[in-house]
Design an enzyme around this catalytic site. Structure first.
Site, mmCIF file in Angstrom:
data_model
loop_
_atom_site.group_PDB
_atom_site.id
_atom_site.type_symbol
_atom_site.label_atom_id
_atom_site.label_comp_id
_atom_site.label_asym_id
_atom_site.label_seq_id
_atom_site.Cartn_x
_atom_site.Cartn_y
_atom_site.Cartn_z
ATOM 1 N N VAL A 185 0.864 -1.175 0.000
ATOM 2 C CA VAL A 185 0.000 0.000 0.000
ATOM 3 C C VAL A 185 0.901 1.226 0.000
ATOM 4 O O VAL A 185 1.943 1.235 0.666
ATOM 5 C CB VAL A 185 -0.943 0.023 1.218
ATOM 6 N N CYS A 186 0.508 2.255 -0.748
ATOM 7 C CA CYS A 186 1.233 3.514 -0.790
ATOM 8 C C CYS A 186 2.676 3.275 -1.258
ATOM 9 O O CYS A 186 2.921 2.453 -2.130
ATOM 10 C CB CYS A 186 1.162 4.186 0.583
ATOM 11 N N ASN A 187 3.648 3.971 -0.653
ATOM 12 C CA ASN A 187 5.026 3.799 -1.092
ATOM 13 C C ASN A 187 5.704 2.572 -0.492
ATOM 14 O O ASN A 187 6.920 2.409 -0.613
ATOM 15 C CB ASN A 187 5.847 5.063 -0.830
#
Length: 284
Positions: A161-163
């Protein structure tokens, strides 16, 4: 693999003889909600993906599914808290949390998250989830990357998820693979051999690799994982149980919609964010 219930933030409140609030949410009446909406391209319109109510999951109803969520100092709480809310409510699904040394980790904004297991003590998992953070120095450490690489090699599904996708890419797990990332960092994936895709949910290799965009996309990501693994009915049930019915007051959650002056504010604290090339601690 057993469920590490001590990490659940939701208290068990009695609802009657032998039941709890979580029991009611997890095993109560299942309601079909209809379609689940997906994300679009970075500067294009979002395209709805219509769900089929009778879609079945890849797993048999009684087949156990083990999920490992990776934690570290500097991580973002919502990146994994959102997916956790979904995963804990799926049938026959065990969720564990681990960090390099185990015990407490200090997340973004000083939030302390405790009682994580040691990564080295976990032999394998069906799905590994690496969330993102405002400081990736800890998970980018060679010892940490080695543990993520080891567990990813034996996992049926590799997710982020995300970076957190930058961590997987730095571990060499995403070479040549398509992956989502927070919009401010999505183009940095190419520097680690991955293919950044500016969508809210991305999968590759028929779902072995699945990823969500920035922070709140973790909820969309988890619902899609739930549908893939357990079928649409269970996925829609979890969506209803947590009342995931987004209605944001502003259309400013992505550069494709935000006003130029709002984008400029983000660029000021994260230089090159609007180019998808922002830098944070731990990322070269």
């Amino acid at each position: 693999m057993t469920d590490n219930n001590e990490n659940n933030a939701t208290d068990e409140q009695p609802m009657g003889a032998g039941s709890s609030r979580r029991d009611v949410l997890k095993f109560g009446s299942i309601v079909t909600l209809g379609s689940i909406l997906g994300g679009g391209a970075l500067l294009g319109k979002a395209t709805p993906v219509l769900a089929q109510a009778d879609s079945k999951g890849a797993l048999a109803p009684d087949e156990p599914f083990n999920i490992l969520i990776v934690n570290y100092d500097g991580g973002t709480l919502l990146d994994f808290a959102g997916p956790s809310e979904i995963f804990h409510r799926l049938p026959n699904t065990n969720v564990r949390y681990a960090s390099l040394k185990g015990g407490n980790v200090t997340l973004e904004f000083g939030v302390v998250y405790g009682n994580t297991e040691r990564l080295a003590d976990i032999e394998k998992t069906d799905l590994i989830l690496v969330p993102g953070g405002s400081d990736l120095s800890a998970p980018m450490h060679p010892e940490y990357l080695a543990q993520i690489r080891r567990l990813a090699e034996g996992a049926k599904h590799i997710t982020s998820v995300c970076n957190g996708s930058l961590v997987l890419a730095a571990a060499g797990v995403l070479n040549g693979k398509r992956s989502a990332c927070h919009w401010a960092f999505v183009n940095k994936l190419a520097e680690y051999g991955a293919i950044g895709v500016p969508d809210r949910f991305v999968e590759d290799d028929n779902g072995r690799f699945m990823s969500g965009g920035g922070v709140t996309a973790g909820i969309d990501f988890a619902i899609r994982v739930a549908a893939k693994m357990r079928g649409n009915l269970d996925a829609e049930f979890t969506q209803l149980a947590i009342e995931y019915d987004p209605d944001p007051p502003f259309r400013s959650g992505h550069p494709r919609d935000a006003r130029p002056e709002v984008i400029a504010m983000v660029d000021k604290i994260l230089p090159n964010a609007s180019k998808g090339l922002a830098r944070i601690p731990g990322v070269r």
